[in-house]
Structure formats: structure tokens, C-alpha cells
Design a protein around this motif. Structure first.
Motif, PDB file in Angstrom:
ATOM      1  N   CYS A   5       0.835  -1.206   0.000  1.00 45.41           N
ATOM      2  CA  CYS A   5       0.000   0.000   0.000  1.00 45.41           C
ATOM      3  C   CYS A   5       0.870   1.256   0.000  1.00 45.41           C
ATOM      4  O   CYS A   5       2.079   1.196   0.270  1.00 45.41           O
ATOM      5  N   ASP A   6       0.243   2.377  -0.276  1.00 39.69           N
ATOM      6  CA  ASP A   6       1.006   3.620  -0.404  1.00 39.69           C
ATOM      7  C   ASP A   6       1.563   4.118   0.924  1.00 39.69           C
ATOM      8  O   ASP A   6       2.411   5.012   0.947  1.00 39.69           O
ATOM      9  N   ASP A   7       1.085   3.556   2.053  1.00 40.25           N
ATOM     10  CA  ASP A   7       1.615   3.972   3.358  1.00 40.25           C
ATOM     11  C   ASP A   7       2.469   2.876   3.986  1.00 40.25           C
ATOM     12  O   ASP A   7       2.722   2.883   5.198  1.00 40.25           O
ATOM     13  N   ALA A   8       2.945   1.930   3.181  1.00 41.07           N
ATOM     14  CA  ALA A   8       3.754   0.831   3.707  1.00 41.07           C
ATOM     15  C   ALA A   8       5.141   1.308   4.103  1.00 41.07           C
ATOM     16  O   ALA A   8       5.655   2.294   3.572  1.00 41.07           O
ATOM     17  N   ASP A   9       5.750   0.587   5.038  1.00 43.05           N
ATOM     18  CA  ASP A   9       7.165   0.781   5.353  1.00 43.05           C
ATOM     19  C   ASP A   9       7.944   0.081   4.236  1.00 43.05           C
ATOM     20  O   ASP A   9       8.057  -1.150   4.218  1.00 43.05           O
ATOM     21  N   ILE A  10       8.464   0.838   3.292  1.00 42.32           N
ATOM     22  CA  ILE A  10       9.048   0.264   2.078  1.00 42.32           C
ATOM     23  C   ILE A  10      10.282  -0.577   2.377  1.00 42.32           C
ATOM     24  O   ILE A  10      10.459  -1.674   1.804  1.00 42.32           O
ATOM     25  N   LYS A  11      11.126  -0.121   3.271  1.00 43.73           N
ATOM     26  CA  LYS A  11      12.323  -0.904   3.590  1.00 43.73           C
ATOM     27  C   LYS A  11      11.938  -2.268   4.165  1.00 43.73           C
ATOM     28  O   LYS A  11      12.500  -3.309   3.777  1.00 43.73           O
ATOM     29  N   GLN A  12      10.979  -2.258   5.077  1.00 45.23           N
ATOM     30  CA  GLN A  12      10.517  -3.505   5.674  1.00 45.23           C
ATOM     31  C   GLN A  12       9.882  -4.407   4.620  1.00 45.23           C
ATOM     32  O   GLN A  12      10.132  -5.623   4.578  1.00 45.23           O
ATOM     33  N   ALA A  13       9.077  -3.813   3.747  1.00 52.35           N
ATOM     34  CA  ALA A  13       8.401  -4.588   2.709  1.00 52.35           C
ATOM     35  C   ALA A  13       9.395  -5.185   1.719  1.00 52.35           C
ATOM     36  O   ALA A  13       9.254  -6.340   1.300  1.00 52.35           O
ATOM     37  N   VAL A  14      10.408  -4.417   1.353  1.00 52.33           N
ATOM     38  CA  VAL A  14      11.423  -4.918   0.414  1.00 52.33           C
ATOM     39  C   VAL A  14      12.174  -6.098   1.010  1.00 52.33           C
ATOM     40  O   VAL A  14      12.373  -7.131   0.353  1.00 52.33           O
ATOM     41  N   ASN A  15      12.604  -5.967   2.247  1.00 45.82           N
ATOM     42  CA  ASN A  15      13.351  -7.052   2.891  1.00 45.82           C
ATOM     43  C   ASN A  15      12.524  -8.333   2.950  1.00 45.82           C
ATOM     44  O   ASN A  15      13.018  -9.430   2.663  1.00 45.82           O
ATOM     45  N   ALA A  16      11.258  -8.182   3.315  1.00 49.21           N
ATOM     46  CA  ALA A  16      10.381  -9.351   3.390  1.00 49.21           C
ATOM     47  C   ALA A  16      10.112  -9.928   2.010  1.00 49.21           C
ATOM     48  O   ALA A  16      10.043 -11.148   1.833  1.00 49.21           O
ATOM     49  N   ALA A  17       9.959  -9.051   1.012  1.00 52.31           N
ATOM     50  CA  ALA A  17       9.669  -9.494  -0.345  1.00 52.31           C
ATOM     51  C   ALA A  17      10.794 -10.361  -0.901  1.00 52.31           C
ATOM     52  O   ALA A  17      10.552 -11.432  -1.476  1.00 52.31           O
ATOM     53  N   VAL A  18      12.033  -9.911  -0.730  1.00 56.27           N
ATOM     54  CA  VAL A  18      13.169 -10.669  -1.261  1.00 56.27           C
ATOM     55  C   VAL A  18      13.359 -11.971  -0.488  1.00 56.27           C
ATOM     56  O   VAL A  18      13.625 -13.021  -1.077  1.00 56.27           O
ATOM     57  N   SER A  77       3.950  -9.003   7.345  1.00 56.50           N
ATOM     58  CA  SER A  77       4.801 -10.182   7.489  1.00 56.50           C
ATOM     59  C   SER A  77       4.602 -11.033   6.256  1.00 56.50           C
ATOM     60  O   SER A  77       3.506 -11.044   5.675  1.00 56.50           O
ATOM     61  N   PHE A  78       5.641 -11.747   5.831  1.00 52.97           N
ATOM     62  CA  PHE A  78       5.430 -12.663   4.713  1.00 52.97           C
ATOM     63  C   PHE A  78       4.766 -13.940   5.213  1.00 52.97           C
ATOM     64  O   PHE A  78       4.812 -14.269   6.404  1.00 52.97           O
ATOM     65  N   VAL A  79       4.143 -14.672   4.323  1.00 53.54           N
ATOM     66  CA  VAL A  79       3.363 -15.854   4.684  1.00 53.54           C
ATOM     67  C   VAL A  79       4.275 -16.974   5.150  1.00 53.54           C
ATOM     68  O   VAL A  79       5.324 -17.235   4.558  1.00 53.54           O
ATOM     69  N   LYS A  80       3.883 -17.639   6.217  1.00 50.24           N
ATOM     70  CA  LYS A  80       4.613 -18.792   6.730  1.00 50.24           C
ATOM     71  C   LYS A  80       3.636 -19.715   7.456  1.00 50.24           C
ATOM     72  O   LYS A  80       2.529 -19.305   7.813  1.00 50.24           O
ATOM     73  N   SER A  81       4.058 -20.944   7.646  1.00 47.35           N
ATOM     74  CA  SER A  81       3.222 -21.891   8.375  1.00 47.35           C
ATOM     75  C   SER A  81       3.611 -21.880   9.844  1.00 47.35           C
ATOM     76  O   SER A  81       4.776 -21.669  10.191  1.00 47.35           O
ATOM     77  N   HIS A  82       2.628 -22.123  10.705  1.00 44.99           N
ATOM     78  CA  HIS A  82       2.826 -22.118  12.149  1.00 44.99           C
ATOM     79  C   HIS A  82       2.132 -23.345  12.720  1.00 44.99           C
ATOM     80  O   HIS A  82       0.990 -23.651  12.348  1.00 44.99           O
ATOM     81  N   CYS A  83       2.811 -24.039  13.628  1.00 42.44           N
ATOM     82  CA  CYS A  83       2.288 -25.307  14.132  1.00 42.44           C
ATOM     83  C   CYS A  83       0.901 -25.184  14.759  1.00 42.44           C
ATOM     84  O   CYS A  83       0.114 -26.140  14.721  1.00 42.44           O
ATOM     85  N   ALA A  84       0.577 -24.028  15.333  1.00 41.70           N
ATOM     86  CA  ALA A  84      -0.690 -23.870  16.046  1.00 41.70           C
ATOM     87  C   ALA A  84      -1.829 -23.392  15.153  1.00 41.70           C
ATOM     88  O   ALA A  84      -2.982 -23.345  15.607  1.00 41.70           O
ATOM     89  N   LEU A  85      -1.534 -23.047  13.903  1.00 34.12           N
ATOM     90  CA  LEU A  85      -2.543 -22.458  13.023  1.00 34.12           C
ATOM     91  C   LEU A  85      -2.815 -23.353  11.823  1.00 34.12           C
ATOM     92  O   LEU A  85      -1.891 -23.954  11.266  1.00 34.12           O
ATOM     93  N   PRO A  86      -4.079 -23.445  11.395  1.00 34.57           N
ATOM     94  CA  PRO A  86      -4.386 -24.264  10.215  1.00 34.57           C
ATOM     95  C   PRO A  86      -3.734 -23.709   8.964  1.00 34.57           C
ATOM     96  O   PRO A  86      -3.666 -22.492   8.768  1.00 34.57           O
TER      97      PRO A  86
END
Length: 454
Positions: A238-251, A415-424
């Protein structure tokens, strides 16, 4: 007949394995059924004892086990260690929580007492992929063994060493013989197994094509099935995203495991005001990735698992360029040994292109410039996949509203998508059906039985 396992970095043959003969397969089926009748009668506390021992084995042997993963399918060694650690976590999680997940649930009705209980089904067939050769198995193994089922594993043909190592670990942890068995068989034999009346359910992680085949066959023989079939996950900036954080997560999300991850961010939807900064950030980060020996800690981008997979990915990229996408960086096969593909960025991708519609299983990011959040949602949902999604915004309320409108099995905000043992974990549409992990995962292959007392 035999199968070979080939090192993706050197393309050298590691070992050759013989497929099971019919008599050997029959013996394993009989053992799985016999063991089920004994194992299912054990209490959850009794089942938890070897599960905790398995957890400790994984923790203590993680470096050795990670080396097997790296050699056989090319994963970076530190990523392989993290994969083994996650397997230990899922064993620990279900040893601790299976009792509460499977506890009878009282339901208020006009009966004197009515409740739901969860009972195991029997031997299950797990058809698993190569990209997470331990984790994919353990996220099926841990809940289903704790539920009282037994498991027969048909692993991907390029990771037989991982398959047999897992069986050995289970045996050494103290599980009875037959609780989990590795089957070195081909796909044709796996289909025959689905037809066998002793197999009571099928769980598959794999391609959409494999899912259609296995799901239809399981349905024909009235077997419960859970399918996880990949995805083309949207990553909305989105236009109000933290770009540095988003870039790091994206890569990280796009290039982890050399991009061979079902829940990796693959389609990047970017608002106009931040598009140029976000894309420049991707360029800067992706150009710093270093290809090389996956066992070397200096390497940050591993080879793809097989040569044919690398070539298929390159053909998809060439098709996107022919359709009008812009090659910003990469988009080439490097001139060196190993199944490597350069970290790549495609710009000006639109919904008519194959790079938008297909899953790109490698380190290739597709950028789609959008005019608004509404257009991002429209385009994100314009896919036959629906596994995961991530939304990036400092306005959490806005991000949650976007998440509710995305057609996916899970949505992660900042946050980027990940699996977690407690979540479906699982998808919708052509990403499959059913859930793994959490309470839902352990309940999938149980008889959800109603008890009514008048």
C-alpha cells in the motif's frame, strides 16, 4: 526398476535405489494395518513419549540431517538446519497439544448428554514433494501419528535418501514398527495404493496436476483426502507501507529455498506512489544475492532442485518477455555448472500474461503496478490459486479490511506468509482443500463421531 538421486549443485549421481517389489510392498501394507490396530489403542500420553524422543533426535542431529537435505535437493545449509528445527517444533507441539486438540467436546442438546469424539481412521498414504523434504513429511507425520493413525510415505523421486532417513529416525525414537514406513515406489504404484481398501486416507502436497489425479482417484474410492497444491501468492504494497521492511520481506519470501516455496510471495502489487522505490529496493537486494555451493555459508541463493525445473522456469520467463513484460534484472541461466537461475525481476506484468496466471517456482518476482487497493484486491483474486497473501500498510484497520477480501487460506499483515504449528494451513480454489497443522490438521484424518446418550 530404480531411481537415482542427483546433487543439484554438481549434477553428480549420489546413489541409486531399487523400487519396492510387489511382495515387499504388500508386506509393508500388512504391517501398517497390523500396527494401526495396536497403536490406535495406546493413550495419547503413550503416543507422546516416542514423539518427544523424535523431537530430541531432530534437535541433536540437525546439522547431519541438514547436510542430507542440502546434498539431495540443494537447499542452503542454514535453511536446511532451520527446516529440521521446525520439524522438531511440530513434534513437540503435537506431543504437548494433541490431547486438547482431540478432547471430546460436549454439545448441548435435548439429550441427557451428547458429545463429539475424535477417533483415528487407519493407515494413511502421504505423497510428499521435494522442496521441503523433511518439513512437508513431518507436518503430516506428527499430527497423524499422535491421532493414532499409521503413515506410508511416497516421497518425491529425487529425495529417497531423505525419505529413508525419516523412517530410520521414527524407528530409533521408539515408535512401533509400521507406524511410519518409506515406500520407494513410482506414481503408478502410488495410484494403486489409493485403491487399496487398507488405505483410509490420502494427503498430498504437490502440483495442481498431481492434486487433480490423486483427488479424483481418492474420491472414486471414497477416501478422505487433503490436498495442498501450491499458489501464486499476492504481496500487496500500500502507499503507506514501510518500504524498507516490505522490500526485505519481499526478497526473503521470493528467494528463500531458491524460490521453490508454495507460499512464497510471487505477484507483487504495488501502488503508484511507492512503486519506483519498492522496485529499486528489490533490485538492490536481489543483486546482492550470491549463487554458489549451498553447503557454503557465504552462498545466499541455492540451485534449483532439478535441471528440468530450472529449464521450465526459464521458458516461463521467456514467455512473459514475449508477452510484453520488462526484464529488469536477471531472467537468464548463468553460464556455470549447477541448476542455478539468476535472481530475476519482471516489471509491467498484467493479468493477461502467463507470469501472472502461472506459479513461477524459482527466484523470479513479477511486479504488477496497480492504481488502488481495490484494483490490487481485484487482480489478486484474479487467479485460480488461493493459498496465502500478505498486505503491507501502517494502517492496520485498512490492511485487515483488505485481508478479509482476499481469496486465500491465510493472510499476513506486515509479514510474509509462513506456516505455524498452532494455526491451520491450506488453500482454496486450485490451491487445494483441507487443512494441516493446528487443531484442524490433527482432526482431518479422524472419525468425528457423535455420541448421544438419552
Amino acid at each position: 526398476m530404480s531411481i537415482q538421486t542427483i546433487n543439484p549443485f554438481s549434477n553428480e549421481v549420489i546413489a541409486t535405489y531399487s523400487l519396492l517389489q510387489p511382495s515387499q510392498l504388500e508386506a509393508k501394507l500388512q504391517l501398517a494395518e497390523q500396527t494401526f490396530h495396536m497403536w490406535s489403542k495406546r493413550t495419547l500420553a503413550q503416543r507422546a513419549t516416542p514423539m518427544r524422543a523424535l523431537c530430541e533426535q531432530l534437535k541433536h542431529r540437525k546439522k547431519t540431517l541438514a547436510a542430507i537435505i542440502t546434498e539431495e535437493m540443494g537447499k542452503l545449509h542454514h535453511e536446511a538446519i532451520a527446516e529440521v528445527e521446525k520439524c522438531a517444533w511440530v513434534c513437540e507441539h503435537y506431543a504437548e497439544h494433541a490431547e486438547s486438540y482431540l478432547a471430546p467436546q460436549t454439545i448441548a442438546t435435548e439429550a441427557k448428554r451428547s458429545y463429539i469424539c475424535y477417533q483415528p481412521l487407519g493407515p494413511l498414504l502421504a505423497i510428499m514433494p521435494w522442496n521441503y523434504p523433511f518439513w512437508q513429511v513431518f507436518r503430516a507425520l506428527a499430527p497423524n501419528l499422535m491421532a493414532g493413525n499409521t503413515l506410508l510415505l511416497k516421497h518425491a523421486s529425487n529425495v529417497p535418501q531423505c525419505s529413508q532417513t525419516i523412517e530410520q529416525l521414527v524407528q530409533e525414537a521408539g515408535f512401533p514398527d509400521g507406524c511410519m514406513q518409506s515406500l520407494l515406489v513410482n506414481s503408478k504404484t502410488a495410484n494403486e495404493l489409493i485403491k487399496d481398501q487398507r488405505i483410509r486416507g490420502v494427503t498430498l502436497t504437490g502440483s495442481e496436476f498431481a492434486g487433480r489425479s490423486v483427488g479424483s482417484l481418492a474420491g472414486q474410492y471414497l477416501k478422505k483426502s487433503v490436498l495442498e497444491l501450491g499458489g501464486s501468492d499476492p504481496f500487496i504494497v500500500c502507499d503507506d507501507a514501510d518500504i524498507k521492511q516490505a522490500v526485505n520481506a519481499a526478497v526473503t519470501s521470493r528467494c528463500m529455498n531458491a524460490g521453490q516455496t508454495c507460499i512464497a510471495a510471487k505477484r507483487f502489487f504495488v501502488m503508484p506512489s511507492v512503486a519506483d522505490d519498492f522496485i529499486q529496493g528489490l533490485i538492490d537486494r536481489m543483486q546482492k544475492l550470491m549463487i554458489g555451493d549451498p553447503s557454503d555459508d557465504q552462498t545466499t541463493l541455492a540451485p534449483l532442485a532439478r535441471t528440468d525445473l530450472r529449464n521450465d522456469l526459464h521458458n516461463q520467463v521467456l514467455c512473459a518477455l514475449d508477452e510484453g513484460a520488462k526484464d529488469v534484472i536477471g531472467c537468464k541461466i548463468p553460464d556455470r555448472d549447477g541448476n542455478f537461475y539468476l535472481p530475476s525481476l519482471l516489471d509491467n506484468v498484467n493479468p493477461t500474461m502467463s507470469a501472472f496466471q502461472e506459479e513461477l517456482f524459482g527466484p523470479v518476482a513479477s511486479v504488477i503496478r496497480v492504481k488502488s487497493a481495490d484494483e490490487a484486491i481485484q487482480f489478486a483474486n484474479q487467479s485460480h490459486y488461493g493459498l496465502g497473501a500478505s498486505i503491507w500498510s501502517k494502517d492496520i484497520n485498512k490492511a485487515e479490511k483488505i485481508a478479509f477480501r482476499i481469496e486465500a487460506g491465510s493472510c499476513f499483515i506486515n509479514s510474509f506468509v509462513k506456516s505455524h504449528c498452532a494455526l491451520p494451513f491450506g488453500g482454496i480454489k486450485n490451491s487445494g482443500y483441507g487443512r494441516e497443522l493446528g487443531a484442524h490438521g490433527i482432526q482431518e484424518f479422524t472419525n468425528i463421531k457423535t455420541i448421544w446418550i438419552q
